[in-house]
Scaffold this active site. Sequence first.
Site, PDB file in Angstrom:
ATOM      1  N   HIS A  16      -6.419   6.944   8.235  1.00  0.00           N
ATOM      2  CA  HIS A  16      -5.635   6.600   9.434  1.00  0.00           C
ATOM      3  C   HIS A  16      -5.494   5.085   9.498  1.00  0.00           C
ATOM      4  CE1 HIS A  16      -5.014   7.434  14.043  1.00  0.00           C
ATOM      5  NE2 HIS A  16      -4.318   6.382  13.648  1.00  0.00           N
ATOM      6  N   HIS A  18      -2.120   2.327   9.841  1.00  0.00           N
ATOM      7  CA  HIS A  18      -0.682   2.049   9.942  1.00  0.00           C
ATOM      8  C   HIS A  18      -0.448   0.754   9.182  1.00  0.00           C
ATOM      9  CE1 HIS A  18      -0.169   4.950  13.319  1.00  0.00           C
ATOM     10  NE2 HIS A  18      -1.441   4.657  13.509  1.00  0.00           N
ATOM     11  N   HIS A 192      -0.795  12.229  15.634  1.00  0.00           N
ATOM     12  CA  HIS A 192      -1.648  11.616  16.638  1.00  0.00           C
ATOM     13  C   HIS A 192      -1.652  12.552  17.851  1.00  0.00           C
ATOM     14  CE1 HIS A 192      -1.232   8.049  14.221  1.00  0.00           C
ATOM     15  NE2 HIS A 192      -1.812   7.255  15.101  1.00  0.00           N
ATOM     16  N   GLU A 195      -5.368  11.083  21.862  1.00  0.00           N
ATOM     17  CA  GLU A 195      -5.823   9.676  21.905  1.00  0.00           C
ATOM     18  C   GLU A 195      -5.800   9.290  23.387  1.00  0.00           C
ATOM     19  OE1 GLU A 195      -3.057   6.880  20.144  1.00  0.00           O
ATOM     20  OE2 GLU A 195      -4.522   5.252  20.073  1.00  0.00           O
ATOM     21  N   ASP A 273      -7.065   2.271  11.877  1.00  0.00           N
ATOM     22  CA  ASP A 273      -5.856   2.363  12.706  1.00  0.00           C
ATOM     23  C   ASP A 273      -4.930   1.166  12.479  1.00  0.00           C
ATOM     24  OD1 ASP A 273      -4.167   3.687  14.445  1.00  0.00           O
ATOM     25  OD2 ASP A 273      -5.326   3.303  16.258  1.00  0.00           O
ATOM     26  N   ASP A 274      -5.180   0.068  13.173  1.00  0.00           N
ATOM     27  CA  ASP A 274      -4.351  -1.152  13.051  1.00  0.00           C
ATOM     28  C   ASP A 274      -5.305  -2.342  12.935  1.00  0.00           C
ATOM     29  OD1 ASP A 274      -1.551  -0.021  13.745  1.00  0.00           O
ATOM     30  OD2 ASP A 274      -2.869   0.767  15.308  1.00  0.00           O
TER      31      ASP A 274
END
Length: 323
Positions: A16, A18, A192, A195, A273-274
Amino acid sequence: MDVEQLIRTIPKAELHIHIEGSLEPELMFEIASRNGIRLRHRTVDEVRRAYDFTDLQSFLDIYYEGARVLLKQRDFQEMTAAYLERAAADNVRHAEIFFDPQTHTDRGLEFATVIDGIWAALQDSPISAKLILCFLRHLSAESAMKTLERALPFRDRIVAVGLDSSELGNPPSKFAAVFARARAEGFRTVAHAGEEGPPAYIREALDLLGVSRIDHGVRCIEDPALVAELVARRIPLTVCPLSNVKLRVFPSMKQHNLRELLAHGLRVTINSDDPAYFGGYVVENFLAVHRALGLTTAEVRQLAANSFGASFLSAEEKARILQ
Ligand code: ADE
Ligand code: ZN
């Protein structure tokens, strides 16, 4: 070996991430200057200070703004190459990388510019990688379908489709037809869900999108019947601890429910994630959980094993990567 050393050295997969969320401010400035794009902030420090979020949407607004610097194939290649190098340093052996084509095609870029740039970096990668095309759920189902059709000539480069962006008010059901088409075209699916959104969105992702993993999914805990189903079906959750604290899904890491998820027997993985926006890559996510909640060596081994087990790697690929 102590737990922190094990976290750093054990082979891991990241499921996961991005790619647009891996764009560090230093590279963002370099690309912006090359492309003649003015950023709202003048220095790297100023940009980093702006990364103070109150919820998912407050992050997404800044994340889409940052992605505006990406114009050329070379920009996507450099961003992806930087992530792959950084992941390799964490002993991530395999990454399943999300990309958001609509963020770029809606600004007038060609789909090919985006995927050719990312793909070029994968050809020189120090680690194994697969690509997951994510649809932006705040946009229409028609736009998602058009994006899927644009992706078909590149189908050999894409293992799965996913669903990201603003969750609340954009339930998985909105994309049932797009995901049915994607599955018919041979793509795996992920989404997703849970969340910020309710457990009902996780159920929709399972029942209406046919997903093989849930991204985040931490709110499943509010529905015991759903937890039982996720456990029975061994559906992986790609949990992103630093993201969850930065976006205030949990008030602090001490209140994160990761240990609770593990205790229920859920197939949890730890991901970044980011990472450029949330303060850390995979190892930093593991360490933050360990320092707040305490992980045993057995749990770290379980989380690492889950990351490969939950991946889209074949048995042969896994064996090669782990040798
Ligand atoms: N896009 C990038 N990061 C995201 C996240 N954590 N949730 C939803 N959409 C995203
Ligand atoms: Zn995400």
